[in-house]
Design a protein around this motif. Structure first.
Motif, PDB file in Angstrom:
ATOM      1  N   LEU A 128       0.668  -1.041  -0.003  1.00  0.00           N
ATOM      2  CA  LEU A 128      -0.169   0.101  -0.066  1.00  0.00           C
ATOM      3  C   LEU A 128       0.795   1.143  -0.171  1.00  0.00           C
ATOM      4  O   LEU A 128       0.410   2.386  -0.594  1.00  0.00           O
ATOM      5  N   GLU A 129       2.158   1.307   0.694  1.00  0.00           N
ATOM      6  CA  GLU A 129       2.787   2.316   0.574  1.00  0.00           C
ATOM      7  C   GLU A 129       3.475   2.722  -0.648  1.00  0.00           C
ATOM      8  O   GLU A 129       3.387   3.631  -1.165  1.00  0.00           O
ATOM      9  N   LEU A 130       3.883   1.709  -1.237  1.00  0.00           N
ATOM     10  CA  LEU A 130       4.361   1.795  -2.668  1.00  0.00           C
ATOM     11  C   LEU A 130       3.372   2.279  -3.757  1.00  0.00           C
ATOM     12  O   LEU A 130       3.421   3.202  -4.460  1.00  0.00           O
ATOM     13  N   LEU A 131       2.113   1.605  -3.658  1.00  0.00           N
ATOM     14  CA  LEU A 131       0.746   2.198  -4.436  1.00  0.00           C
ATOM     15  C   LEU A 131       0.504   3.359  -4.231  1.00  0.00           C
ATOM     16  O   LEU A 131       0.418   4.392  -5.109  1.00  0.00           O
ATOM     17  N   THR A 132       0.540   4.165  -2.882  1.00  0.00           N
ATOM     18  CA  THR A 132       0.048   5.216  -2.532  1.00  0.00           C
ATOM     19  C   THR A 132       1.152   6.241  -3.115  1.00  0.00           C
ATOM     20  O   THR A 132       0.713   7.232  -3.769  1.00  0.00           O
ATOM     21  N   PRO A 142      -3.107  13.550  -1.524  1.00  0.00           N
ATOM     22  CA  PRO A 142      -2.729  12.393  -0.485  1.00  0.00           C
ATOM     23  C   PRO A 142      -3.762  11.541  -0.177  1.00  0.00           C
ATOM     24  O   PRO A 142      -3.683  10.283  -0.268  1.00  0.00           O
ATOM     25  N   GLU A 143      -5.183  12.201   0.189  1.00  0.00           N
ATOM     26  CA  GLU A 143      -6.201  11.041   0.369  1.00  0.00           C
ATOM     27  C   GLU A 143      -6.722  10.209  -0.479  1.00  0.00           C
ATOM     28  O   GLU A 143      -7.065   9.230  -0.513  1.00  0.00           O
ATOM     29  N   ARG A 144      -6.777  10.973  -1.657  1.00  0.00           N
ATOM     30  CA  ARG A 144      -7.272  10.314  -2.964  1.00  0.00           C
ATOM     31  C   ARG A 144      -6.190   9.135  -3.335  1.00  0.00           C
ATOM     32  O   ARG A 144      -6.519   8.298  -3.848  1.00  0.00           O
ATOM     33  N   ALA A 145      -4.831   9.398  -3.403  1.00  0.00           N
ATOM     34  CA  ALA A 145      -3.814   8.387  -3.544  1.00  0.00           C
ATOM     35  C   ALA A 145      -3.953   7.341  -2.753  1.00  0.00           C
ATOM     36  O   ALA A 145      -3.812   6.080  -3.192  1.00  0.00           O
ATOM     37  N   ALA A 146      -4.076   7.479  -1.548  1.00  0.00           N
ATOM     38  CA  ALA A 146      -4.212   6.547  -0.554  1.00  0.00           C
ATOM     39  C   ALA A 146      -5.639   5.572  -0.931  1.00  0.00           C
ATOM     40  O   ALA A 146      -5.441   4.322  -0.751  1.00  0.00           O
ATOM     41  N   SER A 147      -6.503   6.277  -1.169  1.00  0.00           N
ATOM     42  CA  SER A 147      -7.808   5.536  -1.539  1.00  0.00           C
ATOM     43  C   SER A 147      -7.680   4.799  -2.889  1.00  0.00           C
ATOM     44  O   SER A 147      -8.233   3.692  -2.889  1.00  0.00           O
ATOM     45  N   ARG A 148      -7.151   5.450  -3.919  1.00  0.00           N
ATOM     46  CA  ARG A 148      -6.876   4.523  -5.011  1.00  0.00           C
ATOM     47  C   ARG A 148      -5.799   3.461  -5.092  1.00  0.00           C
ATOM     48  O   ARG A 148      -6.288   2.470  -5.319  1.00  0.00           O
ATOM     49  N   ARG A 150      -5.758   1.620  -2.207  1.00  0.00           N
ATOM     50  CA  ARG A 150      -6.547   0.486  -1.593  1.00  0.00           C
ATOM     51  C   ARG A 150      -7.388   0.062  -2.533  1.00  0.00           C
ATOM     52  O   ARG A 150      -7.745  -1.250  -2.268  1.00  0.00           O
ATOM     53  N   VAL A 151      -8.080   0.531  -3.355  1.00  0.00           N
ATOM     54  CA  VAL A 151      -8.695   0.020  -4.433  1.00  0.00           C
ATOM     55  C   VAL A 151      -7.867  -0.826  -5.239  1.00  0.00           C
ATOM     56  O   VAL A 151      -8.589  -2.042  -5.529  1.00  0.00           O
ATOM     57  N   ALA A 152      -7.085  -0.321  -5.805  1.00  0.00           N
ATOM     58  CA  ALA A 152      -6.126  -1.077  -6.616  1.00  0.00           C
ATOM     59  C   ALA A 152      -5.779  -2.411  -5.925  1.00  0.00           C
ATOM     60  O   ALA A 152      -5.652  -3.402  -6.518  1.00  0.00           O
ATOM     61  N   TYR A 153      -5.259  -2.470  -4.685  1.00  0.00           N
ATOM     62  CA  TYR A 153      -4.964  -3.535  -3.833  1.00  0.00           C
ATOM     63  C   TYR A 153      -6.029  -4.633  -3.658  1.00  0.00           C
ATOM     64  O   TYR A 153      -5.555  -5.712  -3.847  1.00  0.00           O
ATOM     65  N   ALA A 154      -7.051  -3.939  -3.516  1.00  0.00           N
ATOM     66  CA  ALA A 154      -8.195  -4.885  -3.201  1.00  0.00           C
ATOM     67  C   ALA A 154      -8.479  -5.563  -4.504  1.00  0.00           C
ATOM     68  O   ALA A 154      -8.839  -6.840  -4.387  1.00  0.00           O
ATOM     69  N   ALA A 155      -8.328  -4.767  -5.516  1.00  0.00           N
ATOM     70  CA  ALA A 155      -8.632  -5.654  -6.904  1.00  0.00           C
ATOM     71  C   ALA A 155      -7.286  -6.610  -7.107  1.00  0.00           C
ATOM     72  O   ALA A 155      -7.883  -7.737  -7.494  1.00  0.00           O
ATOM     73  N   ILE A 156      -6.413  -6.513  -6.643  1.00  0.00           N
ATOM     74  CA  ILE A 156      -5.211  -7.483  -6.833  1.00  0.00           C
ATOM     75  C   ILE A 156      -5.465  -8.577  -6.021  1.00  0.00           C
ATOM     76  O   ILE A 156      -5.291  -9.654  -6.567  1.00  0.00           O
ATOM     77  N   LEU A 157      -6.025  -8.578  -4.712  1.00  0.00           N
ATOM     78  CA  LEU A 157      -6.375  -9.720  -4.047  1.00  0.00           C
ATOM     79  C   LEU A 157      -7.606 -10.360  -4.554  1.00  0.00           C
ATOM     80  O   LEU A 157      -7.646 -11.492  -4.591  1.00  0.00           O
ATOM     81  N   GLY A 158      -8.416  -9.547  -5.186  1.00  0.00           N
ATOM     82  CA  GLY A 158      -9.549  -9.982  -5.763  1.00  0.00           C
ATOM     83  C   GLY A 158      -9.123 -10.877  -6.999  1.00  0.00           C
ATOM     84  O   GLY A 158      -9.776 -12.078  -7.365  1.00  0.00           O
ATOM     85  N   LEU A 159      -8.352 -10.503  -7.908  1.00  0.00           N
ATOM     86  CA  LEU A 159      -7.745 -11.475  -8.935  1.00  0.00           C
ATOM     87  C   LEU A 159      -7.318 -12.773  -8.207  1.00  0.00           C
ATOM     88  O   LEU A 159      -7.167 -13.697  -8.917  1.00  0.00           O
ATOM     89  N   LEU A 160      -6.423 -12.410  -7.243  1.00  0.00           N
ATOM     90  CA  LEU A 160      -5.907 -13.780  -6.663  1.00  0.00           C
ATOM     91  C   LEU A 160      -7.096 -14.831  -6.343  1.00  0.00           C
ATOM     92  O   LEU A 160      -6.860 -15.820  -6.559  1.00  0.00           O
TER      93      LEU A 160
END
Length: 190
Positions: A128-132, A142-148, A150-160
């Protein structure tokens, strides 16, 4: 055929434990079955570890090393954030194999174990730190970057998750293209 115990390293045992975790969570880490899988005696295990708990701890450290901050260093060094994001998403999507077990998803079943909570937390934070940071460098506040992130990471876990359950998933290349198009922000106009 049983191999000589000196041929296996502690890391070999830790990696075998990770494969067992991917298949069945922490409960799947048992010395005798792992020894059979590795083609060695239990003596090989005891040459490296005093007990199962030490093996579990070593396996979780190996997973953090291979999936957390140390593993992300090469991606973090990519100067162009758009290229970094594209490569991160491509690597993740290409690593997803249909019906392949996932250590990360299997560990979620053991999330109340403090060792698992720590390991998953460390890997999640690093990713999450690297994605943010990447989204910040792409111009998101900053807030939007952290939110985006999290969504990207959630999608990655969903792909798994989908890769474990959907034999008809699209090719890794098609998924990588779609993920990149979805998660790469539009360049600012002006």
């Amino acid at each position: 055929m049983v191999r000589e115990s000196t041929r296996l390293s502690a890391q070999d045992w830790a990696r075998a434990a990770l494969r067992a975790i991917a298949d069945g969570g922490l409960a799947a880490v048992a010395v005798e079955p792992l020894a059979r899988t590795l083609g060695v005696t239990k003596g090989s295990f005891y040459a490296h570890y005093r007990n199962r708990d030490e093996l579990v701890a070593a396996a979780l450290e190996e997973w953090v090393r291979s999936h957390g901050s140390p593993a992300l260093a090469g991606h973090a060094a990519i100067a162009d954030p758009a290229r970094r994001l594209r490569e991160l998403l491509t690597v993740v999507v290409q690593a997803v194999q249909p019906l392949a077990p996932s250590v990360h998803l299997s560990l979620l079943g053991d999330r109340t174990d403090p060792r698992v909570e720590d390991a998953v937390g460390r890997v999640n934070r690093a990713r999450l730190e690297l994605l943010t940071r990447t989204y910040r460098e792409l111009g998101l506040p900053p807030e939007r970057a952290a939110s985006r992130a999290r969504v990207a990471y959630a999608a990655i876990l969903g792909l798994l998750h989908l890769a474990q359950t959907d034999p008809d998933a699209p090719s890794p290349e098609a998924l990588a293209d779609e993920a990149t198009a979805l998660f790469l922000p539009e360049p600012p106009t002006g």
